[in-house]
Design an enzyme around this catalytic site. Structure first.
Site, mmCIF file in Angstrom:
data_model
loop_
_atom_site.group_PDB
_atom_site.id
_atom_site.type_symbol
_atom_site.label_atom_id
_atom_site.label_comp_id
_atom_site.label_asym_id
_atom_site.label_seq_id
_atom_site.Cartn_x
_atom_site.Cartn_y
_atom_site.Cartn_z
ATOM 1 N N HIS A 164 0.814 -1.326 0.007
ATOM 2 C CA HIS A 164 -0.030 -0.036 -0.094
ATOM 3 C C HIS A 164 0.989 1.241 -0.123
ATOM 4 O O HIS A 164 0.257 2.349 0.405
ATOM 5 C CB HIS A 164 -0.814 0.071 1.216
ATOM 6 C CG HIS A 164 -2.167 -1.046 1.158
ATOM 7 N ND1 HIS A 164 -1.768 -2.215 1.276
ATOM 8 C CD2 HIS A 164 -3.410 -0.658 1.190
ATOM 9 C CE1 HIS A 164 -3.199 -2.975 1.136
ATOM 10 N NE2 HIS A 164 -4.066 -2.089 1.221
ATOM 11 N N GLY A 195 -0.965 -3.054 -5.782
ATOM 12 C CA GLY A 195 -1.752 -4.062 -5.242
ATOM 13 C C GLY A 195 -3.334 -3.450 -4.939
ATOM 14 O O GLY A 195 -4.315 -3.863 -5.128
ATOM 15 N N HIS A 232 -11.558 -7.148 -5.491
ATOM 16 C CA HIS A 232 -11.868 -6.264 -4.639
ATOM 17 C C HIS A 232 -12.496 -5.149 -5.103
ATOM 18 O O HIS A 232 -12.291 -4.285 -6.106
ATOM 19 C CB HIS A 232 -10.569 -5.992 -3.906
ATOM 20 C CG HIS A 232 -10.626 -5.173 -2.862
ATOM 21 N ND1 HIS A 232 -10.572 -3.756 -2.735
ATOM 22 C CD2 HIS A 232 -10.729 -5.327 -1.392
ATOM 23 C CE1 HIS A 232 -10.605 -3.290 -1.539
ATOM 24 N NE2 HIS A 232 -10.784 -4.344 -0.663
ATOM 25 N N GLU A 291 -13.557 -9.280 0.076
ATOM 26 C CA GLU A 291 -14.387 -7.913 0.037
ATOM 27 C C GLU A 291 -14.538 -7.708 -1.333
ATOM 28 O O GLU A 291 -14.394 -6.513 -1.744
ATOM 29 C CB GLU A 291 -13.432 -6.729 0.559
ATOM 30 C CG GLU A 291 -13.148 -6.993 1.960
ATOM 31 C CD GLU A 291 -12.032 -5.831 2.641
ATOM 32 O OE1 GLU A 291 -12.458 -5.296 3.659
ATOM 33 O OE2 GLU A 291 -11.296 -5.344 1.856
ATOM 34 N N GLU A 347 -19.028 -2.935 1.232
ATOM 35 C CA GLU A 347 -18.315 -1.864 1.944
ATOM 36 C C GLU A 347 -18.749 -0.708 1.744
ATOM 37 O O GLU A 347 -18.783 -0.278 0.698
ATOM 38 C CB GLU A 347 -16.783 -2.373 1.779
ATOM 39 C CG GLU A 347 -15.753 -1.781 2.718
ATOM 40 C CD GLU A 347 -14.400 -1.669 2.355
ATOM 41 O OE1 GLU A 347 -14.059 -2.721 1.729
ATOM 42 O OE2 GLU A 347 -13.610 -0.705 2.703
ATOM 43 N N CYS A 355 -16.664 1.907 1.776
ATOM 44 C CA CYS A 355 -15.637 2.373 0.705
ATOM 45 C C CYS A 355 -16.048 2.149 -0.459
ATOM 46 O O CYS A 355 -15.650 2.801 -1.690
ATOM 47 C CB CYS A 355 -14.192 2.019 1.180
ATOM 48 S SG CYS A 355 -13.616 2.875 2.613
ATOM 49 N N CYS A 400 -10.643 2.489 7.105
ATOM 50 C CA CYS A 400 -10.534 3.040 5.867
ATOM 51 C C CYS A 400 -11.985 3.863 5.586
ATOM 52 O O CYS A 400 -12.014 4.980 4.944
ATOM 53 C CB CYS A 400 -10.303 2.174 4.797
ATOM 54 S SG CYS A 400 -11.501 0.390 4.836
ATOM 55 N N CYS A 401 -13.033 3.228 6.027
ATOM 56 C CA CYS A 401 -14.409 3.910 5.843
ATOM 57 C C CYS A 401 -14.674 5.247 6.511
ATOM 58 O O CYS A 401 -15.140 6.312 5.957
ATOM 59 C CB CYS A 401 -15.386 2.833 6.143
ATOM 60 S SG CYS A 401 -15.293 1.263 5.284
HETATM 61 ZN ZN LIG Z 1 -13.312 1.099 3.873
#
Ligand SMILES: [Zn+2]
Length: 638
Positions: A141, A190, A251, A303, A319, A321, A396-397
Site C-alpha cells: 500500500h 496492489g 476487490h 471484499e 463495504e 468504501c 478506511c471507511c
Molecule cells: Zn472501507
C-alpha cells in the site's frame, strides 16, 4: 491563483464541475444536514481517532517523539491523509471550524519533517520494515498511501490551506515518477489509488510526467506484475488489461479506484478505448452485481464482487468504501459523458449504502452494509459487526465518509457550453457562469421526502440575454413528473436522463419540478435466487427496510410477509428524526410453527394482518437493536 475546484477537475469532457463555492447547501435540507453533521461530529471524531488509534503517533515515532508501537495496520497513514482531505474540503465552507486549519497545518508540518530527503514518505516502511521499501507493492500500500497524500494535497491547494502539504506531496510524486514513470521500473500497486491521484496532481500543476505515470500504471495492468497473491490476480484487477476487461471483478474498492484513474487518464489524453472499457464494466456491475442499495461486493472473504446475480442480502459485504468509490467513479463517468444513469447510480449509493454507514450521531460507522439481520445474528467478521462502531482497526471507511460529506455540494450541479445541469436535489444556492451569464439557482425542496423541487433562477447577462438550457435530472425511478416555469406548464424533452428547458431566461423565473414519488414494490431479476419471492419497498431514491422494533410484540420479523394487494402509504413514525417519511404496508404474520427444515410441500397460510412499518434503510440500527430486512417475502410465499 489556483482555481477553487472541488474533487475532480477534468480539463475536458461533457460537463464541467462548479468550484467548491458554486453550491451552498442549506442545513435545513437532508444533504445540508448531513454535511453539517459531518462538520460538527464526524470530522472532529476522525481527528480525535487519529490520536487515539495511533495513526498520528506512527508519524511521531519516526522522529523519536513517542515509543508507542506502530499500529497493526501498516497503511494507517492513509487514514491521516483522508482526514486531511476532509478537513481541507470542510475549510472551503465559510462557517468551518478554524481549529481544522491548525490540524491541517500542524499535520503537514509533521509530515514534512518525517519525509526522507529523496521524497519517500511512509511511516511503516520507514520505522518497521526499511529493508522492504518498494519491495512488496502487491500488499505494501505504499503507492496507495501516496495517492491519498496527493489527493489531500490537491484538496488543500485548491482551497488554499496547509501551505506545506502540496510541496510534500509533489516531492513524493516526483520520486514515484522517477522510479515508476516512463522508462522506470515496470510495476503496479496492489491497491489502485495512485492513478487517479497523479492525474489530479497533473490537473493542479500542469506537470505532464504525473499524467504519463498514471497512464503507465493503467497500461501495465493485466501483465501479471502484481503477482498471484492470496486471492489471485483478479483480486487486484491484474488478470486482464484494463482496456480488455469485460466484467467488474475482485476487490470492489480496488476496482472502482482503478477505473476512476482510467477515466481520468482517458479524459486528459483523449482515449475513447478506456472510456468504452469503463462503460462495459459499469453495465456489468450495475446490471448484475449491485445491491438495490447501491452497495457492491457479495463476498466477505476478499471484499469482492460475486458472480453475476450473486447478491445475498444477509451476507452482503457492500463495504462503505466500495459505495463511496462507486459514487466517485460514477461522478467521473457523468462528467465525461453527461449521461444521467451515472447520476442515478450516485444518488442510489448516496441515499442508501453510503448514508446507512453513518449513525445519526455522526460518530459510529458500518464497514459492511448488509440488507438483512436475523434475530440470532453473530458475525465472526470484525468488519461486519452487529452495530456501528466508533472506529476500526482497518479504519478506511470513516475518514472516507468524512471527505465525501465535506465536499458533497460539489456533486450537485455542473455546466457546459449550453447551460446548467442539476444532478442531485438539495435545498441550497447554486452560483455558476454559463458563457458570460451569471446564473443563480435558489433551490428549496423537501427531497427526498417530497418530490417537489422549487428553483428560483436569476440571471445577470453581461451582454444581451442569450438562450441557455437548464437541465434537470429525471431519476430512473420516476415515471411521471410535471414542470412549470412561472406557473405555466412546460413540456421539456428528456434526453440522456435530463428534462431540458431552453430559453433566453429573464432576470428572475421560478421553475417547479414535481417528481411523482409513489411508494414502490420492487422485485429483483429472477436470477437473484437469494431474494426470489420477495419485494423491497422503495419511495423516490430511498430503499426501505422493516425493523423488528416496528412490529407488534410477539410477532417475529421472520414470520412476516407483505400483502402485495394492499396499499402502501407514506407515514410518520414517532421515534424517527423530524421530517422522515416512513411507509406503512399490510403485513401477514404466519402462525407460529416449527415446520421441519425440509419437506415436500409447504402450505401458503393466509396469516394474520398486521400493520407493517418500513423505515428508510439508511436509518436502520439507530434505535433498538434487532432484526432488519430489506427484502420481504410476499403473501404468495409459504
Ligand atoms: Zn472501507
Amino acid at each position: 491563483m489556483t482555481p477553487r475546484t472541488g474533487p475532480v477537475a477534468p480539463t475536458d469532457g461533457a460537463l464541467r464541475p462548479l468550484d467548491v463555492d458554486g453550491v451552498r447547501l442549506n442545513a435545513g435540507g437532508l444533504l445540508g444536514a448531513w454535511q453539517r453533521r459531518n462538520a460538527t461530529a464526524t470530522l472532529p471524531h476522525c481527528v480525535a481517532q487519529l490520536e487515539e488509534a495511533g495513526a498520528l503517533d506512527n508519524v511521531r515515532r519516526v522522529l523519536g517523539l513517542t515509543d508507542r508501537e506502530h499500529t497493526p495496520m501498516w497503511f494507517a497513514d492513509s487514514d491521516i491523509y483522508k482526514t486531511l482531505e476532509a478537513a481541507a474540503w470542510e475549510l472551503a465552507h465559510p462557517d468551518a471550524d478554524p481549529r481544522l486549519r491548525e490540524f491541517v497545518e500542524s499535520t503537514a508540518e509533521l509530515l514534512a519533517k518525517v519525509q526522507d530527503d529523496d521524497g519517500y514518505l511512509n511511516t511503516y516502511f520507514t520505522t518497521e520494515k526499511p529493508e522492504l521499501r518498494w519491495r512488496e507493492l502487491d500488499w505494501s500500500h505504499e503507492l496507495y498511501c501516496a495517492g491519498h497524500l496527493i489527493q489531500a494535497a490537491v484538496a488543500a491547494a485548491r482551497v488554499g490551506v496547509g501551505e506545506r502539504l502540496p510541496g510534500v506531496a509533489r516531492r513524493f510524486a516526483d520520486l514515484i515518477v522517477a522510479r515508476y514513470g516512463p522508462g522506470g521500473v515496470p510495476a503496479v500497486c496492489g491497491h489502485a489509488q495512485i492513478e487517479t491521484a497523479l492525474v489530479e496532481l497533473y490537473r493542479l500543476t500542469g506537470h505532464r510526467p504525473y499524467l504519463d505515470t498514471a497512464r503507465r500504471f493503467i497500461d501495465l495492468r493485466g501483465q501479471g506484475l502484481g503477482g498471484h497473491g492470496r486471492f489471485g490476480p483478479a483480486y487486484w484487477q491484474d488478470h486482464v488489461p484494463v482496456r480488455e476487461a469485460s466484467t467488474a471483478t475482485g476487490h470492489v474498492v480496488r476496482q472502482w479506484y482503478l477505473l476512476a484513474g482510467a477515466v481520468d487518464v482517458a479524459v486528459e489524453t483523449g482515449d475513447p478505448e478506456l472510456i468504452s472499457a469503463a462503460e462495459r464494466l459499469w453495465e456489468d456491475a450495475h446490471g448484475t452485481k449491485t445491491y438495490i442499495t447501491g452497495g457492491q461486493g457479495a463476498r466477505h472473504r476478499d471484499e469482492a464482487f460475486g458472480n453475476a446475480y450473486e447478491l445475498p442480502p444477509e451476507r452482503a459485504y457492500a463495504e462503505t468504501c466500495g459505495a463511496i468509490a462507486s459514487f466517485q467513479w460514477n461522478w467521473r463517468m457523468l462528467l465525461a459523458t453527461g449521461t444521467g444513469r451515472y447520476a442515478d447510480a450516485m444518488e442510489t449509493a448516496l441515499y442508501n449504502a453510503i448514508a446507512a454507514a453513518i449513525a445519526t450521531d455522526g460518530r459510529h460507522f458500518f464497514y459492511a452494509n448488509p440488507l438483512q439481520r436475523r434475530a440470532d445474528h453473530d458475525s465472526a467478521n470484525d468488519h461486519a459487526p452487529d452495530r456501528r462502531q466508533p472506529w476500526y482497526s482497518c479504519a478506511c471507511c470513516p475518514p472516507n465518509l468524512a471527505r465525501l460529506m465535506a465536499s458533497l455540494q460539489s456533486y450537485l450541479a455542473t455546466t457546459d457550453a449550453d447551460g446548467l445541469q442539476v444532478h442531485l436535489y438539495g435545498s441550497g444556492m447554486v452560483s455558476a457562469r454559463v458563457g458570460d451569464t451569471a446564473v443563480g439557482l435558489a433551490v428549496v425542496t423537501g427531497y427526498p421526502w417530497q418530490g417537489q423541487v422549487r428553483m428560483t433562477v436569476t440571471t445577470q447577462p453581461a451582454q444581451a440575454p442569450r438562450e441557455w438550457t437548464l437541465a434537470l435530472r429525471i431519476p430512473a425511478w420516476c415515471t411521471s413528473f410535471t414542470l412549470t416555469v412561472d406557473g405555466a406548464p412546460v413540456t421539456a424533452p428528456v434526453r440522456a436522463g435530463y428534462a431540458r428547458i431552453s430559453r433566453a431566461w429573464p432576470t428572475t423565473s421560478t421553475v417547479v419540478l414535481d417528481l411523482d414519488m409513489p411508494p414502490r414494490l420492487v422485485t429483483a431479476h429472477p436470477y437473484v435466487d437469494a431474494v426470489r419471492g420477495c419485494v423491497a419497498l422503495a419511495r423516490g431514491p430511498l430503499v426501505y427496510c422493516v425493523e423488528q422494533a416496528d412490529l407488534p410484540a410477539g410477532i417475529p420479523l421472520a414470520d412476516v410477509r407483505v400483502d402485495t394487494s394492499a396499499a402502501v402509504r407514506p407515514s410518520t413514525v414517532g421515534d424517527l428524526p423530524d421530517g422522515v417519511v416512513a411507509l406503512t404496508a399490510t403485513g401477514l404474520a404466519r402462525p407460529p410453527s416449527t415446520p421441519p427444515l425440509y419437506g415436500e410441500s409447504r402450505e401458503v397460510s393466509p396469516g394474520r394482518p398486521v400493520a407493517l412499518t418500513a423505515i428508510p434503510y439508511f436509518l436502520w440500527g439507530n434505535r433498538v437493536e434487532g432484526p432488519m430486512r430489506v427484502w420481504i417475502p410476499t403473501d404468495a410465499t409459504p
